[in-house]
Design an enzyme around this catalytic site. Structure first.
Site, PDB file in Angstrom:
ATOM      1  N   HIS A  45       0.827  -1.206   0.000  1.00 49.04           N
ATOM      2  CA  HIS A  45       0.000   0.000   0.000  1.00 49.04           C
ATOM      3  C   HIS A  45       0.865   1.261   0.000  1.00 49.04           C
ATOM      4  CE1 HIS A  45      -3.775  -2.259   1.551  1.00 49.04           C
ATOM      5  NE2 HIS A  45      -3.718  -2.219   0.238  1.00 49.04           N
ATOM      6  N   HIS A  78      -0.392  -8.764   0.905  1.00 45.49           N
ATOM      7  CA  HIS A  78      -1.444  -8.868   1.925  1.00 45.49           C
ATOM      8  C   HIS A  78      -2.078 -10.253   1.987  1.00 45.49           C
ATOM      9  CE1 HIS A  78      -1.231  -4.764   0.225  1.00 45.49           C
ATOM     10  NE2 HIS A  78      -1.077  -4.466   1.500  1.00 45.49           N
ATOM     11  N   CYS A 100       3.256 -11.796   2.399  1.00 49.04           N
ATOM     12  CA  CYS A 100       4.285 -11.727   3.443  1.00 49.04           C
ATOM     13  C   CYS A 100       4.284 -13.038   4.228  1.00 49.04           C
ATOM     14  CB  CYS A 100       3.983 -10.568   4.385  1.00 49.04           C
ATOM     15  SG  CYS A 100       5.089 -10.564   5.807  1.00 49.04           S
ATOM     16  N   HIS A 128     -10.089  -4.632   4.737  1.00 48.71           N
ATOM     17  CA  HIS A 128      -8.652  -4.613   4.436  1.00 48.71           C
ATOM     18  C   HIS A 128      -8.297  -5.922   3.738  1.00 48.71           C
ATOM     19  CE1 HIS A 128      -4.291  -4.740   4.960  1.00 48.71           C
ATOM     20  NE2 HIS A 128      -4.341  -3.437   5.130  1.00 48.71           N
ATOM     21  N   GLU A 130      -5.788  -7.843   3.725  1.00 53.79           N
ATOM     22  CA  GLU A 130      -5.204  -8.906   4.560  1.00 53.79           C
ATOM     23  C   GLU A 130      -6.298  -9.639   5.336  1.00 53.79           C
ATOM     24  OE1 GLU A 130      -2.648  -9.699   8.514  1.00 53.79           O
ATOM     25  OE2 GLU A 130      -2.015  -7.915   7.398  1.00 53.79           O
ATOM     26  N   THR A 168      -1.878  -8.387  10.853  1.00 48.22           N
ATOM     27  CA  THR A 168      -0.473  -8.210  11.282  1.00 48.22           C
ATOM     28  C   THR A 168      -0.060  -6.751  11.449  1.00 48.22           C
ATOM     29  OG1 THR A 168       0.319  -8.249   9.000  1.00 48.22           O
ATOM     30  CG2 THR A 168       0.255 -10.363  10.162  1.00 48.22           C
ATOM     31  N   CYS A 198       3.159  -8.156  13.301  1.00 50.34           N
ATOM     32  CA  CYS A 198       4.499  -8.465  12.816  1.00 50.34           C
ATOM     33  C   CYS A 198       5.561  -7.624  13.529  1.00 50.34           C
ATOM     34  CB  CYS A 198       4.555  -8.295  11.300  1.00 50.34           C
ATOM     35  SG  CYS A 198       4.953  -6.642  10.765  1.00 50.34           S
ATOM     36  N   SER A 226      -2.438   2.633   3.695  1.00 49.12           N
ATOM     37  CA  SER A 226      -1.513   1.798   4.471  1.00 49.12           C
ATOM     38  C   SER A 226      -1.944   1.722   5.925  1.00 49.12           C
ATOM     39  CB  SER A 226      -0.095   2.366   4.365  1.00 49.12           C
ATOM     40  OG  SER A 226       0.718   1.818   5.376  1.00 49.12           O
ATOM     41  N   SER A 227      -2.369   0.535   6.348  1.00 52.67           N
ATOM     42  CA  SER A 227      -2.843   0.346   7.724  1.00 52.67           C
ATOM     43  C   SER A 227      -1.744   0.679   8.730  1.00 52.67           C
ATOM     44  CB  SER A 227      -3.304  -1.103   7.914  1.00 52.67           C
ATOM     45  OG  SER A 227      -3.615  -1.351   9.262  1.00 52.67           O
TER      46      SER A 227
END
Length: 320
Positions: A45, A78, A100, A128, A130, A168, A198, A226-227
């Site tokens: 992102h 994601h 990831c 989102h 992910e 994450t 993460c 971008s989270s």
């Protein structure tokens, strides 16, 4: 008369190992197979990164129907649902997975526990990619909670076998608070051995906590989607420091720095260092006299690349 004296750079900041790997997968696929290479969803992102890869011949899509048969397709960092994986295979693409490895770890855990009869509570942000990817590992039995209030409304089919997983890139503190609420309602819930958030998200948030004590305003370099970048700006505000997020140096408003003597700069895990440098130059142009790098954790994590991306005469990035 500017009161601006010092610029403090957070450490660590910017790219993490998962983002490095995802971008390298696209670049290697372009070098090996030639343009175009199709990527499902933004690889990471960040507007700058995505535009840079578009120029090199990457085409970003959401719907697999947009990809011609026999093309090379890359899944974004994601992660994707099982349904997307199945459809991509059925359409006969050459697939490289840039998910990831820390997200994959969550997927593997969900699949393993589901076989043992577990249901899940997932802490994350609705919509989102992910979260969609992780929840899409199962057809049913995974319940999303976005905040503490949601926890009261979850209705699992049973509570004997219940496990919690998280996105994450959440705020470490928010996730801990929501997990505590989940634990209070379901005392026997199974929690991951290591938290799902993460290392890079955790490290960047810890750095912002340190940075916020030393500065009057925090600038976060990161894209609105971008989270983990959004969490950094939120965290600084929670700690009582004015904080702004910029996608590029052009977005920085001089009035944000008026009357401030120390400016802190950090960057989300998908924001490249070239953008940080441009923001630093802009703050210097507005009057900052010195630049200081904060002490911080040195990250040494590296993830191997998927097989099949070795370039002639080059290593494939996997440890020997």
């Amino acid at each position: 008369m500017s009161t601006l004296s010092e610029l403090v750079l957070a450490e660590p900041r910017g790219f993490c190992a998962g983002v490095d790997r995802a971008i390298e997968i696209v670049e290697r696929a372009l070098a090996k197979f030639g343009a175009p290479i199709y990527v499902r969803h933004e690889i990471v992102h960040n507007t700058f990164v995505v535009n840079d890869l578009k120029r090199k011949g990457a085409i970003f899509i959401e719907d697999l129907a947009e990809v011609p048969p026999g093309a090379t397709l890359i899944f974004s960092a994601h992660g994707v649902s099982r349904a997307v994986q199945r459809e991509a295979q059925a359409r006969g693409f050459q697939i490289f997975d840039a998910t990831c490895p820390l997200v994959t770890k969550v997927h593997v855990e969900v699949a393993k526990l589901a076989k043992e009869g577990y249901e899940f509570i997932m802490i994350g942000h609705k919509g989102h990619p992910e979260v969609e990817g992780t929840m899409g590992q199962l057809d049913a039995g995974i319940h999303l909670v976005e905040d503490v209030a949601d926890v009261a409304h979850v209705q699992p089919q049973q509570t004997e076998k219940l496990a919690v997983v998280t996105q994450t890139t959440l705020s470490v503190d928010d996730a801990a608070e929501i997990t505590a609420a989940v634990r209070a309602r379901f005392p026997t819930i199974r929690e991951p051995k290591q938290q799902d958030i993460c290392y890079a998200t955790q490290n960047r948030q810890d750095a912002v906590k340190m940075l916020s004590r030393q500065v009057d305003v925090v600038i976060v370099v990161g894209s609105p989607t971008s989270s983990n970048s959004n969490r950094l700006a939120e965290l600084a505000r929670k700690l009582g420091v004015a904080s702004y997020m910029v996608d590029s140096a052009d977005e920085l408003q001089p009035q944000w720095l008026e009357g401030k003597s120390r400016v802190g700069i950090t960057a989300g895990a998908s924001a490249p260092e070239v953008l940080v440098k441009e923001v630093v130059d802009r703050v210097r142009a507005l009057g900052a006299v010195s630049v200081r790098r904060m002490e911080g954790i040195v990250e040494t994590v590296k993830f191997p690349l998927p097989k099949g991306l070795k370039l002639d005469g080059a290593g494939d990035g996997t440890p020997h």
